[in-house]
Design an enzyme around this catalytic site. Sequence first.
Site, mmCIF file in Angstrom:
data_model
loop_
_atom_site.group_PDB
_atom_site.id
_atom_site.type_symbol
_atom_site.label_atom_id
_atom_site.label_comp_id
_atom_site.label_asym_id
_atom_site.label_seq_id
_atom_site.Cartn_x
_atom_site.Cartn_y
_atom_site.Cartn_z
ATOM 1 N N THR A 189 56.869 36.155 14.846
ATOM 2 C CA THR A 189 57.671 37.166 16.149
ATOM 3 C C THR A 189 58.998 37.289 15.117
ATOM 4 O O THR A 189 60.259 37.311 15.360
ATOM 5 C CB THR A 189 57.844 36.187 16.873
ATOM 6 N N HIS A 200 59.678 39.465 12.690
ATOM 7 C CA HIS A 200 59.720 40.894 13.182
ATOM 8 C C HIS A 200 60.982 41.481 13.504
ATOM 9 O O HIS A 200 61.685 42.233 13.946
ATOM 10 C CB HIS A 200 58.731 40.885 14.517
ATOM 11 N N HIS A 221 61.743 29.609 17.979
ATOM 12 C CA HIS A 221 60.250 29.058 19.718
ATOM 13 C C HIS A 221 59.719 27.663 18.857
ATOM 14 O O HIS A 221 59.081 27.353 19.298
ATOM 15 C CB HIS A 221 59.932 29.903 20.133
ATOM 16 N N CYS A 277 55.318 21.300 32.956
ATOM 17 C CA CYS A 277 56.128 21.227 31.710
ATOM 18 C C CYS A 277 55.798 20.363 30.336
ATOM 19 O O CYS A 277 55.372 19.303 30.082
ATOM 20 C CB CYS A 277 57.061 20.007 31.687
ATOM 21 N N ILE A 333 41.574 36.623 21.440
ATOM 22 C CA ILE A 333 41.988 34.712 21.078
ATOM 23 C C ILE A 333 44.390 35.666 21.849
ATOM 24 O O ILE A 333 44.201 36.211 21.131
ATOM 25 C CB ILE A 333 41.767 34.155 20.208
#
Lengths: 320, 320, 320, 320
Positions: free
Chosen positions: B49, B52, B72, B105, B265
């Site tokens: 990601t 990208h 992330h 969390c 998935i």
Amino acid sequence: MTTTVGARTMRALAKTRPEPGAELIERQVPTPGPGEVLLKMVAASICGTDYHLYSWDTWASEIVKPPVVLGHELAGVVAATGSGVTRVKEGDLVGVESHIVDWTCAQCRAGNMHNGLDPAIVALQEPMGNAVHAAFVEPIEGRSVAITGCGPIGLCSVGIARAAGASLVVATDTEPYRLQLAREMGADLALDARNPDTVRSVLDATGGDGVDAVLEMSGAGPALTQALEFVTRGGRISLLGIFPEPVSVDLSDMVIQRGIRLYGIYGRRIYDSWERTQALLRSGRFDPTPILTHRFDLADWERGFELIASRHAGKVVLIP
Amino acid sequence: MTTTVGARTMRALAKTRPEPGAELIERQVPTPGPGEVLLKMVAASICGTDYHLYSWDTWASEIVKPPVVLGHELAGVVAATGSGVTRVKEGDLVGVESHIVDWTCAQCRAGNMHNGLDPAIVALQEPMGNAVHAAFVEPIEGRSVAITGCGPIGLCSVGIARAAGASLVVATDTEPYRLQLAREMGADLALDARNPDTVRSVLDATGGDGVDAVLEMSGAGPALTQALEFVTRGGRISLLGIFPEPVSVDLSDMVIQRGIRLYGIYGRRIYDSWERTQALLRSGRFDPTPILTHRFDLADWERGFELIASRHAGKVVLIP
Amino acid sequence: MTTTVGARTMRALAKTRPEPGAELIERQVPTPGPGEVLLKMVAASICGTDYHLYSWDTWASEIVKPPVVLGHELAGVVAATGSGVTRVKEGDLVGVESHIVDWTCAQCRAGNMHNGLDPAIVALQEPMGNAVHAAFVEPIEGRSVAITGCGPIGLCSVGIARAAGASLVVATDTEPYRLQLAREMGADLALDARNPDTVRSVLDATGGDGVDAVLEMSGAGPALTQALEFVTRGGRISLLGIFPEPVSVDLSDMVIQRGIRLYGIYGRRIYDSWERTQALLRSGRFDPTPILTHRFDLADWERGFELIASRHAGKVVLIP
Amino acid sequence: MTTTVGARTMRALAKTRPEPGAELIERQVPTPGPGEVLLKMVAASICGTDYHLYSWDTWASEIVKPPVVLGHELAGVVAATGSGVTRVKEGDLVGVESHIVDWTCAQCRAGNMHNGLDPAIVALQEPMGNAVHAAFVEPIEGRSVAITGCGPIGLCSVGIARAAGASLVVATDTEPYRLQLAREMGADLALDARNPDTVRSVLDATGGDGVDAVLEMSGAGPALTQALEFVTRGGRISLLGIFPEPVSVDLSDMVIQRGIRLYGIYGRRIYDSWERTQALLRSGRFDPTPILTHRFDLADWERGFELIASRHAGKVVLIP
């Protein structure tokens, strides 16, 4: 039964030539060999496969070499048994399982439990088994279910889903006659798939979420497109209807990112499921009677095939 | 840790403009509010990601509005906690779960158990979780498994399948560098998907039956075609790789009549599976170290993105 | 709702002293803190746990330290919300989930969907959830099911099994009053467990095989003995009723050699199952109304406890 | 093979009288009838059942009527085939499945795949099948597993659990010789069950949680008590060892309130699992060789039985 065995010939509906049509012929009554059983037919329903052979379409002409006798959805009474047969005896009413995978003679195993049922229902063993297999690959109790395609297998699925505790049963088809049968089988909602609001209606009926399970019984591309749109995120689609050609599927947006499971359902039976269907039949919670829309004498077989062509029939049963 | 909290600014790799590229900027160190945690990064790996966003392709430009901070897949040490935080304390090494679905969390719940692991492995929590999810939708113990596509998630899948008792692990890719990594992760067979004998080789390795499970990690149409050819009758395919456009699938011949199950998935975690992966990590039976092919100082971030473009990298880790 | 919030005090049924009995007291109406919700009760049903506290048996005296307010099967209307509460608003009718496992405020998540239901049914959320959990650890659609013990959870189980497509629902108890309620909830067969023919009757109703599933809700040793005798080879027993002391089980003959599965069922919820029950409730296929045999004003609470002692009650609901 | 068929007599270890002991006798070599196969034995391992017959304990004397030939864990080469046998041919090495449930001749189906394996391993088909069945009723990949009881089936279970991806494998027994074999089969931890710290050690090895699964292979009451203490909340116990008498179980505290699942495991095979074990055997990830501690000529059979009595043996194999 003695007289039956003594009979020299019997009628058979046969595909005798590689062209459209069929023919009622006389055949010798065979003598059962070791491990074999001779059945005297009491009801036979016309399967889609029989219709393919009758109309002699591309599929049929590539697969089948005439002459062949039509018919495999059958109920019969045991008329004679060959040596070594111990599980059934003369006079037992049995259904027939045509997908023989070994020597265990599955059709005979189930035989005795049919006594007392309408033979036309016994003949439905195959489409009921298909419906059960498609429905039960995951639990449907308490789930919302849509059936796309209301031919005989789809109609059985409506009744099975209803009996098996689905919280909502939706049926779609393009033929109002069939949608009415779906209602009689217990569909809460029977929707004309040509209506542009179909997907919207299914979403509305499920609080906007979509259905937990789809049983795809039509083999029609637009039905699959609708199914992918009204199945809920994380839901599943059982694929049983045969698509005539490859289908373009937006796997990323409609399957992967929505966590959908697609199950290819092929006709072999799971005995556990079959036994549960028998239990539902016996308890009266599943009753396929509305599907049996027409019964003809075998001599009137051609009317049956014409009705199927018109799509204004559920299951057509021929009585020999 | 006091000094960290005291620090006024920190570095961040950011997408600042709607065009290719990225930029290393300075940002204020925030103060954690109620229920929040301030992490001091110790390792961050570059996700597809991120790439990208860096290359600013159509997908990225439609989804993202700069400015945004990249990254992330993170491991960090708790530097400060807001009021009400009880599950982690200063000094804990934690991984980050970016798919937050509620207030529980989740990232913090798992936090303490990471102490002692290489922070670069902790940063891999997301691709490992994806691999686990794709692998474990059905049991793989004692089954033959093929992984199509050997990017970082595919490589994790190879290691997970091996550790989870698959009887045979096959990997396919079009890049020899990646196939070598697959071998290092435990693949019994690593095959160049461009080779016309690929399907044949998989069938041969399984006595002609094909593999019980395929984990599709490439998002490439030809890989799916091969998967449908070498998955065994009655087998399953987990679909995780994102296909850039709709795919034409021969549902009747390849899915329905062969009884195949297709699982879409999506990235959300099943905690049960995640905990099992942690157990495998701790036991040493699954070790993603070979995937961590490059580590750079954050200042050298651009080299990392170039390596990913070249496809001659497993996972690139940036050390702040 | 303003007047409610303005009220200074409210009534509460409390256990104030470590001895048999209970007491109706006045309590201050609290103000909801951050993330908290103030409910104005509209219905509360008496749970077996409440009765244990009332009668102050050994179990209660070991676990509970008075003073405590009784009641946890509750339906209420949101009267005020603390800061940060976004999922419910004033006026919503909600049920209460007392097994709080995290911060996700499960009771509130489900809240809005109760609007329109009888609040007494909403208060039943806990016993319904127990019944669902016990029933759905394996599919019951198309299976034969026996429920041993027809207290409120057992009676819910009868209705759930019926709605979820069980092919046969048998209920056993030693109290004719409860067996009559079981029939009203949809049991095909309601048998007095004291009758020496009970096991025989269950076997007869299943063609000699025994039932596929038993939901043990009594906590009585003789009920478990019967369950092991009338469950089919390869069947399963869900254990929910609490046995007051260790039970001697013939594991070899009755469990191992017959391939039986025993599931210990503890009260935590599976949200998936709970959502399916909501769907069954909404569709009208599951209706617990017959279980709600008595409704009293809160002031008449003692009559409710006496009825429970007499075992001539289903669920007793108190209306504040 | 011609000479074998031509042989007039063969040796057989038989129970000839209703008293302790056994006897090596001569028997006529039979001629296979239709559907039958004549095997020339190449290895036979002594099963616990054989030992029961040898020692002529209460169980044996109630079940068996001499004379009978001992031995059912067998590997043999097909020496002759009766009419209608198509699945095996002369010279094939096959294992034997003694639980024949129908006419499908399961032992023959699996036959060809044994070629190349050590015949002593082929003879182990039954205990391996038991171990697989007990292990695989739920997934064990990535789970922590304890095996209580390290006889041959328990030792197979250790190896199967290890090969199938368990994250931790613990074995318990009261015999140090067997614990050493458990270590050789891959147990991470092999604990003397008589040690008062056994439960503590298992909890410590799992971070205080207890194991996800227990495979109970001892049939000893104290082992079950320990299993219930060191299985994790929500875990499962497979029960395969036969307990000589009813066992008192604290169902409420140890099973129900901890959400434990108990599976009675009976010896019938699940072919799917069996095929996966074959795959693990072929891949080399499961190797039962350490269990095969002794091989004797059939003439020395009595030494084998004495070794089993001493509990200082894994599996004893007799070579005809």
